[in-house]
Design a protein around this motif. Structure first.
Motif, short mmCIF file in Angstrom:
data_model
loop_
_atom_site.label_atom_id
_atom_site.label_comp_id
_atom_site.label_asym_id
_atom_site.label_seq_id
_atom_site.Cartn_x
_atom_site.Cartn_y
_atom_site.Cartn_z
N ARG A 1 2.61 -1.51 4.45
CA ARG A 1 2.44 -2.55 5.51
C ARG A 1 1.16 -2.98 5.82
O ARG A 1 0.78 -4.08 6.00
CB ARG A 1 3.17 -2.03 6.70
CG ARG A 1 4.58 -2.03 6.73
CD ARG A 1 5.56 -2.34 7.89
NE ARG A 1 5.15 -3.61 8.60
CZ ARG A 1 5.11 -3.49 10.01
NH1 ARG A 1 5.17 -2.53 10.72
NH2 ARG A 1 4.64 -4.88 10.68
N LEU A 2 0.29 -1.87 5.76
CA LEU A 2 -1.11 -2.22 5.98
C LEU A 2 -1.69 -3.21 4.81
O LEU A 2 -2.55 -4.26 4.97
CB LEU A 2 -1.91 -0.98 5.95
CG LEU A 2 -2.15 -0.25 7.24
CD1 LEU A 2 -2.86 1.21 6.97
CD2 LEU A 2 -2.89 -1.04 8.19
N LEU A 3 -1.34 -2.74 3.43
CA LEU A 3 -1.72 -3.58 2.53
C LEU A 3 -1.03 -5.15 2.69
O LEU A 3 -2.00 -5.75 2.48
CB LEU A 3 -1.51 -3.09 1.05
CG LEU A 3 -1.64 -1.76 0.75
CD1 LEU A 3 -0.99 -1.12 -0.57
CD2 LEU A 3 -3.30 -2.10 0.34
N SER A 4 0.24 -5.19 2.94
CA SER A 4 0.58 -6.60 3.42
C SER A 4 0.11 -7.48 4.50
O SER A 4 -0.37 -8.54 4.21
CB SER A 4 2.21 -6.56 3.71
OG SER A 4 2.79 -7.41 4.11
N LEU B 1 -8.42 -0.56 -1.67
CA LEU B 1 -9.33 -1.35 -0.22
C LEU B 1 -10.69 -1.36 -0.50
O LEU B 1 -11.15 -0.28 -0.93
CB LEU B 1 -8.69 -1.07 0.89
CG LEU B 1 -7.40 -1.37 1.68
CD1 LEU B 1 -7.01 -0.52 2.92
CD2 LEU B 1 -6.84 -2.76 1.43
N GLU B 2 -11.24 -2.31 -0.17
CA GLU B 2 -12.78 -2.44 0.02
C GLU B 2 -13.09 -2.25 1.43
O GLU B 2 -12.29 -2.86 2.35
CB GLU B 2 -13.33 -3.50 -0.61
CG GLU B 2 -13.32 -3.59 -2.15
CD GLU B 2 -14.06 -4.97 -2.64
OE1 GLU B 2 -14.76 -4.93 -3.63
OE2 GLU B 2 -13.71 -5.85 -2.00
N ARG B 3 -14.22 -1.49 1.89
CA ARG B 3 -14.50 -1.49 3.19
C ARG B 3 -15.85 -2.00 3.47
O ARG B 3 -16.63 -1.69 2.79
CB ARG B 3 -14.55 0.02 3.80
CG ARG B 3 -14.78 0.12 5.31
CD ARG B 3 -14.74 1.82 5.37
NE ARG B 3 -15.06 2.14 6.84
CZ ARG B 3 -16.25 2.43 7.48
NH1 ARG B 3 -17.37 2.23 6.44
NH2 ARG B 3 -16.57 2.34 8.41
N GLU B 4 -16.00 -3.15 4.33
CA GLU B 4 -17.17 -3.33 4.61
C GLU B 4 -17.64 -3.35 6.30
O GLU B 4 -16.87 -3.74 7.07
CB GLU B 4 -17.30 -4.99 4.39
CG GLU B 4 -18.66 -5.81 4.55
CD GLU B 4 -18.58 -6.96 4.45
OE1 GLU B 4 -19.99 -7.45 4.46
OE2 GLU B 4 -17.83 -7.65 4.06
N LEU C 1 -8.25 -5.96 0.26
CA LEU C 1 -7.76 -5.60 -0.80
C LEU C 1 -8.64 -5.87 -2.25
O LEU C 1 -9.51 -6.69 -2.09
CB LEU C 1 -6.42 -6.22 -1.17
CG LEU C 1 -4.91 -5.82 -0.94
CD1 LEU C 1 -4.87 -5.89 0.52
CD2 LEU C 1 -3.74 -6.75 -1.28
N VAL C 2 -8.36 -4.66 -3.01
CA VAL C 2 -8.92 -4.81 -4.45
C VAL C 2 -7.84 -5.24 -5.34
O VAL C 2 -7.33 -4.38 -5.81
CB VAL C 2 -9.45 -3.49 -4.86
CG1 VAL C 2 -10.25 -3.54 -6.30
CG2 VAL C 2 -10.46 -3.06 -3.60
#
Length: 123
Positions: free
Chosen positions: A44-47, A86-89, A99-100
């Protein structure tokens, strides 16, 4: 986008469906990535992140839609980031996740049998 953390788990180059036995180290790396996918909250997070207006979201954007606490959402985001999905900024006090696409496409490609891949590319 600044990559704050490097993925600890990268998908192997060899697919378990390639017709050759997958090496143990490759199998362990792929299992780590698939474990990150294998949770309903993480899916769900990815979505949610993918469908966000800017294609990114912070923990505060994600807690209410998931109905989970901030520490729990942060835990799931950390697992997805460590898996390289995922990438984190970091911006000020907030961290934003994106997402990557290449990592997700690589996993999809690894799980697509070679004959199906050839058919897909020929279309």
């Amino acid at each position: 986008m600044e990559d704050v953390g490097t993925p600890k788990t990268a998908a192997p180059a060899m697919s378990p469906l390639a017709g050759e036995p997958i090496k143990r180290a490759d199998a362990e790396r792929l299992a780590g990535v698939l474990k990150a996918f294998a949770d309903p909250a993480r899916l769900r997070l990815l979505s949610l992140i993918q469908s966000a207006p800017e294609g990114e979201a912070s923990v505060s954007d994600l807690t209410a839609p998931l109905g989970l606490s901030q520490p729990t959402v942060s835990h799931h985001l950390r697992i997805l980031t460590e898996a390289g999905l995922l990438e984190r900024e970091k911006r000020g006090v907030w961290a934003y996740y994106r997402l990557v696409p290449s990592a997700i496409a690589a996993v999809a490609d690894l799980l697509t049998p070679p004959r199906k891949r050839a058919t897909k590319k020929a279309r």
